[in-house]
Design a protein around this motif. Sequence first.
Motif, PDB file in Angstrom:
ATOM      1  N   GLU A 261       4.854   2.040  -4.748  1.00 28.43           N
ATOM      2  CA  GLU A 261       3.468   1.186  -4.994  1.00 28.43           C
ATOM      3  C   GLU A 261       3.365   0.259  -3.869  1.00 28.43           C
ATOM      4  N   ASN A 262       4.294  -0.610  -3.659  1.00 28.88           N
ATOM      5  CA  ASN A 262       4.362  -1.627  -2.698  1.00 28.88           C
ATOM      6  C   ASN A 262       4.461  -1.452  -1.408  1.00 28.88           C
ATOM      7  N   GLY A 263       4.553  -0.027  -0.799  1.00 30.54           N
ATOM      8  CA  GLY A 263       4.670   0.482   0.538  1.00 30.54           C
ATOM      9  C   GLY A 263       6.015   1.149   1.200  1.00 30.54           C
TER      10      GLY A 263
ATOM     11  N   MET B 124       0.809  -1.216   0.005  1.00 29.99           N
ATOM     12  CA  MET B 124       0.072   0.120   0.116  1.00 29.99           C
ATOM     13  C   MET B 124       0.841   1.016  -0.057  1.00 29.99           C
ATOM     14  N   LYS B 125       0.800   2.084  -0.948  1.00 28.18           N
ATOM     15  CA  LYS B 125       1.094   3.661  -1.318  1.00 28.18           C
ATOM     16  C   LYS B 125       1.251   4.331   0.251  1.00 28.18           C
ATOM     17  N   LYS B 126       2.462   4.814   0.712  1.00 28.97           N
ATOM     18  CA  LYS B 126       2.429   5.916   1.723  1.00 28.97           C
ATOM     19  C   LYS B 126       3.420   7.054   1.303  1.00 28.97           C
ATOM     20  N   MET B 127       2.849   7.984   1.043  1.00 27.20           N
ATOM     21  CA  MET B 127       3.626   9.092   0.333  1.00 27.20           C
ATOM     22  C   MET B 127       3.184  10.499   1.091  1.00 27.20           C
ATOM     23  N   ILE B 128       4.203  11.198   1.102  1.00 27.76           N
ATOM     24  CA  ILE B 128       4.101  12.825   1.501  1.00 27.76           C
ATOM     25  C   ILE B 128       4.632  13.346   0.237  1.00 27.76           C
ATOM     26  N   LEU B 129       3.714  14.141  -0.385  1.00 32.87           N
ATOM     27  CA  LEU B 129       4.138  14.833  -1.490  1.00 32.87           C
ATOM     28  C   LEU B 129       3.790  16.472  -1.135  1.00 32.87           C
ATOM     29  N   ALA B 130       4.977  17.019  -0.881  1.00 30.23           N
ATOM     30  CA  ALA B 130       4.962  18.686  -0.379  1.00 30.23           C
ATOM     31  C   ALA B 130       5.362  19.601  -1.587  1.00 30.23           C
ATOM     32  N   SER B 131       4.728  20.725  -1.618  1.00 32.60           N
ATOM     33  CA  SER B 131       4.942  21.785  -2.530  1.00 32.60           C
ATOM     34  C   SER B 131       6.593  22.244  -2.517  1.00 32.60           C
TER      35      SER B 131
END
Length: 236
Positions: A113-115, A1-8
Amino acid sequence: MKKMILASTSTIHGGNYLEYLLPTLEIHFKECDDILFIPYARPGGISHDDYTTTVRSAFAKINKNIKGLHEFENPIEAINNAQGIFTGGGNTFLLVTQLYQNKVMEVLARVVENGTPYLGSSAGSNIAGLTMQTTNDMPIIYPPSFKTLGLIPFNLNPHYLDADLQSKHMGETRETRIKEFHAFNETPVLGLREGSWLEVTGSKIILKGDLSARLFKKKQNPEELVSETDLSFLGK
C-alpha cells in the motif's frame, strides 16, 4: 502509492517461466536491485529452495537478485525492508495459511500500500483481492481466515476458463462456481485469462495482455472487458 502487477499465470503455453512478462517486470522493478520472493504456495509441493531457484533463474535475465522469504530469520523485518516483492503461484490455501502463521499478512498489505513494487502470479495475485474465496485450488490446509490483502476492491479468479461446449466433462464450469460464490457474497469477481494481468498504480487498475477478462457481479450478467480497460470503477 501502490505499484502492482497481478498476473493470471507465471507461464503461458510454450513459454519459459515469467518469460512473457519480463519486459513489463523490467520496468516495474526498475528501481530494485533485489527482490524478495515469497515461495509459500509451493506448486506441486515443490520445496521453498527449489521454487526460489526457479524464480532466481528467471529474474537473472533482467539482472535482478532474488532472495526467498524463508531464508530470513525474521520474515516481518524482511518484508519491511524489501525493495520489491514477488509472491508466486501454487496453492492459495497453503499460501494464506503461511502468511498468517508467520504474521506477515498485514505487514505485506501495508508495505505494498505504501509503494513497495509487488508482483503476484496466480495464488500470489489471488491474495491481492478482498478474500481468497474465488481460488480454483483444493483446500489442502485450513487457513485462519479467508481474508487477504484487500489491495484491490474485488476478487480474482486466475486461470479463468470459458466453458467448452464440445466437452463431455460434466463438472462445474468456472462461471457456475463464481455464481455459487455470488449466492452468498456481494464481492465482484474478475475472471483473468491466461497471459493477462492487471497493472495497478495507486487507485488505477488497468487490464493488460491480449485477451479480454470476464467480470462477474451478483445478480448481473457477466461482462467482457477488453484489454486496457480501467477497472477503478469497481472501487466506487
